[in-house]
Scaffold this active site. Structure first.
Site, PDB file in Angstrom:
ATOM      1  N   LYS A   3      -4.651   3.004  14.062  1.00 17.39           N
ATOM      2  CA  LYS A   3      -5.217   1.900  13.289  1.00 17.39           C
ATOM      3  C   LYS A   3      -5.685   0.796  14.227  1.00 17.39           C
ATOM      4  O   LYS A   3      -5.021   0.475  15.206  1.00 17.39           O
ATOM      5  CB  LYS A   3      -4.183   1.336  12.320  1.00 17.39           C
ATOM      6  CG  LYS A   3      -4.001   2.114  11.044  1.00 17.39           C
ATOM      7  CD  LYS A   3      -3.061   1.385  10.103  1.00 17.39           C
ATOM      8  CE  LYS A   3      -2.917   2.121   8.780  1.00 17.39           C
ATOM      9  NZ  LYS A   3      -2.015   1.410   7.848  1.00 17.39           N
ATOM     10  N   GLU A  46       7.048   5.242  -5.571  1.00 13.88           N
ATOM     11  CA  GLU A  46       7.497   4.326  -6.616  1.00 13.88           C
ATOM     12  C   GLU A  46       8.470   4.993  -7.585  1.00 13.88           C
ATOM     13  O   GLU A  46       9.418   4.352  -8.055  1.00 13.88           O
ATOM     14  CB  GLU A  46       6.291   3.777  -7.386  1.00 13.88           C
ATOM     15  CG  GLU A  46       5.395   2.848  -6.585  1.00 13.88           C
ATOM     16  CD  GLU A  46       4.343   3.581  -5.784  1.00 13.88           C
ATOM     17  OE1 GLU A  46       3.545   2.905  -5.104  1.00 13.88           O
ATOM     18  OE2 GLU A  46       4.319   4.839  -5.814  1.00 13.88           O
ATOM     19  N   ARG A 105       2.870   3.915 -11.732  1.00  8.55           N
ATOM     20  CA  ARG A 105       3.097   5.255 -11.204  1.00  8.55           C
ATOM     21  C   ARG A 105       4.519   5.737 -11.473  1.00  8.55           C
ATOM     22  O   ARG A 105       4.816   6.921 -11.287  1.00  8.55           O
ATOM     23  CB  ARG A 105       2.811   5.259  -9.696  1.00  8.55           C
ATOM     24  CG  ARG A 105       1.362   4.984  -9.352  1.00  8.55           C
ATOM     25  CD  ARG A 105       1.191   4.438  -7.938  1.00  8.55           C
ATOM     26  NE  ARG A 105       1.611   5.343  -6.905  1.00  8.55           N
ATOM     27  CZ  ARG A 105       0.786   6.114  -6.177  1.00  8.55           C
ATOM     28  NH1 ARG A 105      -0.513   6.074  -6.406  1.00  8.55           N
ATOM     29  NH2 ARG A 105       1.247   6.894  -5.240  1.00  8.55           N
TER      30      ARG A 105
END
Length: 660
Positions: free
Chosen positions: A293, A379, A407
């Protein structure tokens, strides 16, 4: 590994990028020019995001990969799906949207993630993670049912691979056996040995037609031997490949594993992608690409979050000017309040799902590392994990954005509500959130939670009230509770050092009048007070009440408002089926709608609100102060034209008021 580090200056010339209006133009370039194109594309990305803000680090990490994919595959006929979409800005630039990048995440402009209606090069819209493998498997099955032969490619990050849905999809793909290419963009997990020239050579070898053909022949020959020997040959080959590549897990799921490959080296990427594209044998393939990244931009490489999400910034230094504000963010108020409560109560636990800084749990972790859990993009697990803690007398606070809590709805219902376990849900980003748009809007939590029996739902109208609600949630030990609060800054009221415990299910009245009653839930209270001021100047005395609780309802307050006013307006930052529906149901079964009361619910409209600033989005949703005034005047059979309301400098604290 080779990481490219071009020197970044603003407004560099980009002769190659200027030639590319679409990927077919890219495919006309000589291979030896692709690294120069990568440098130009990286410069373009940095310049654009420095002016618009948005997701930068992930895009910087996939510049070479994006170019290689569009160079090798015949997009858009070949389908390319980016998981989440954080990293799709280079893709947008190369697919005909370069001249619109200045509108990124602005009202009427380009969306910050992939979007089907925006471009034929976006075959699947995404902004929540871990959906790409499921979606592309569906596309691959549809292709085969239609007797077509195009390629289907998913690009998924290692973070997204922490979600169970990705493994469910891989398990199903391995079982079905359809031809599918999954690229694992590994920029953090380091799940494989170091990559380099030897790894690139081996990856190219095992992805080649000759190796795969040889492997097939060896398998057929092995099957001629007695079964124990045949299985032994197979296991030996798998073990050898696992030792070389580290792909045993993916092989067990039914994928042919290739990698790891240096994702910043065009010369390593192209032959492997071509080998996989041209393979005659079917079945799913996983290509393991290692990237970094923020690659190529030193300020992003040095930043802890690799410039994942940024505002406007200085290209040379990477400095992001800080907005001056007198008000703390709701997220920081929640975090500070929870820390104060946890210093008193050792049973308080903080849980988040891959969003520690976004939810403020990172600050909690600095003080209580042993009582903080980041479970990754999981989640469902976060909610049931909290439920397990609650059964043992702990007080878990599950901090998840409203849009991501969707979710885990089955776990909220089955594992928490049904068992009446005292899990505390801290629901950040409630309501409309701005530039991230409808995929991140917290539009539905009031509706989907208030339908559940024995659930307490609070909505903070300012930062002081949020502090009180955290303190209140700590005291609830026999049923679940949710606190919802907006994104961004508070309204600027004084925050108490210690929160007060609120009376469950009781609202508060801030202003009393006689004609119009405005009953607000959540962050629109200041708009309601502004609307009341405007109505008063027009001769219509107005009451403003803050419900505080969507459930249980303050029935006494609602009765008082319905009995003493001609018009009752409810205001909330949620979709149909939420607070207003419960209020109207209560009024209907108690006969108040038969006595001349004019009830006007103000909710988010039954459509997705496009991305923009929160103010633009709420104006479009028609629940601003002027809209409240118009609603009241129309109900009173008055003219409602040319209403313009200026926002006052002084805010009103919700900690002052009276109970009715």
């Amino acid at each position: 590994m080779c990481f490219w580090r071009p020197i970044i200056t603003n407004n560099k010339s980009k002769p190659l990028l200027d030639q590319i209006a679409r990927p077919s133009d890219l495919r006309l370039l000589e291979e030896k020019k692709l690294q120069q194109l990568s440098n130009e594309l990286r410069d373009e990305l940095i310049e654009v995001v420095s002016q618009t803000g948005g997701h930068l680090g992930a895009g910087l990490g996939v510049v070479e990969l994006t170019i290689a994919l569009h160079y090798v595959f015949n997009t858009p006929e070949d389908l390319l799906v980016w998981d989440v979409g954080h990293q799709a800005y280079p893709h947008k630039i190369l697919t005909g949207r370069r001249n619109k990048m200045a509108t990124l995440r602005k009202w009427g402009g380009l969306y910050g993630f992939t979007k089907r209606s925006e471009s034929p090069y976006d075959p699947f819209g995404a902004a929540h993670s871990s959906t790409s493998i499921s979606a592309t498997l569906g596309m691959a099955v549809a292709r085969d049912l239609d007797n077509k032969d195009h390629n289907v490619v998913a690009v998924i990050g290692d973070g997204a691979m922490s979600a169970g849905m990705a493994y469910e999809a891989m398990n199903n793909a391995g079982h079905l056996g359809n031809r599918l290419i999954v690229i694992l963009n590994d920029n953090d997990m380091s799940i494989a040995p170091p990559v380099g020239a030897m790894s690139a050579y081996l990856s190219r070898l095992i992805s080649s037609k000759s190796y795969r053909s040889l492997r097939h022949v060896a398998t057929q020959v092995a099957m001629k031997f007695p079964r124990p020997l045949a299985k032994g040959f197979q296991k030996a080959e798998e073990y050898a490949r696992g030792m070389i590549t580290g792909g045993t897990l993916f092989e067990e799921l039914g994928f042919y594993y290739v990698g790891p490959i240096d994702g910043h080296n065009i010369d390593h990427l192209l032959p492997v992608l071509r080998n996989v594209r041209d393979a005659e044998s079917g079945g799913p393939v996983l290509i393991h690409v290692v990237t970094r990244k923020g690659n190529g931009y030193p300020p992003a490489e040095k930043a802890a979050d690799k410039f994942h999400g940024v505002g406007k910034f200085n290209v040379v230094t990477g400095d992001q000017p800080k907005k001056i504000s007198n008000a703390p963010s709701y997220t920081s108020v929640f975090s500070n309040s929870l820390i104060k409560e946890a210093k008193i109560d050792p049973k308080i636990i903080a849980i988040t799902a891959a969003m520690p800084s976004g939810t403020g749990i990172d600050k909690f972790n600095e003080v209580f590392p042993d009582r903080t859990f980041d479970v990754g993009i999981a989640e469902q697990h976060a909610v049931t994990f909290a439920a397990g803690l609650a059964t043992q007398g702990y007080k878990p606070f599950v901090a998840i954005y409203s849009t991501f809590l969707q979710r885990a709805y089955d776990q909220v219902v089955h594992d928490v509500a049904l068992q009446s376990l005292p899990v505390r849900f801290a629901i950040d980003r409630a309501g409309l959130v701005g530039a991230d748009g409808p995929t991140h809007a917290g539009s539905y939590d009031i509706t989907y939670l208030s339908a559940l029996p024995n659930f307490c739902i609070m909505a903070a109208s300012d930062e002081a009230e949020l502090t009180d609600m955290v303190a209140t949630a700590v005291t609830i030990n026999d049923y679940p509770v949710a606190i919802r609060y907006p994104r961004g800054e508070g309204v600027g009221v004084e925050v108490p050092d210690k929160g007060r415990v609120l009376q469950i299910g009781k609202g508060i009245c801030h202003r009393e009048g006689s004609h119009v009653a405005i009953l607000c839930l959540g962050g629109r209270l200041q708009e309601c007070l502004m609307a009341a001021d405007e109505l008063t100047t027009r001769g219509w005395s107005s009451t403003v009440a803050n419900a505080r609780f969507a459930k249980p309802l303050d029935e006494d307050l609602i009765k008082q408002l319905a009995s003493n006013h001609e018009v009752l307006i409810t205001v909330e930052e949620g979709a149909i089926g939420g607070f207003a529906s419960h209020v109207s149901h209560f009024l209907a079964i108690n006969g108040f709608l038969e006595k001349g009361l004019k009830l006007r619910p103000m909710i988010l409209p039954d459509r997705f609100i496009s991305h923009g600033t929160p103010k633009e989005m709420y104006t479009d949703a028609a629940i601003s102060a002027s809209d409240i005034v118009k609603t009241a005047l129309v109900a009173l059979n008055q003219s409602a034209e040319n209403i313009i309301i200026e926002e006052p400098a002084q805010k009103v604290s919700t900690n002052s008021g009276t109970h009715l």
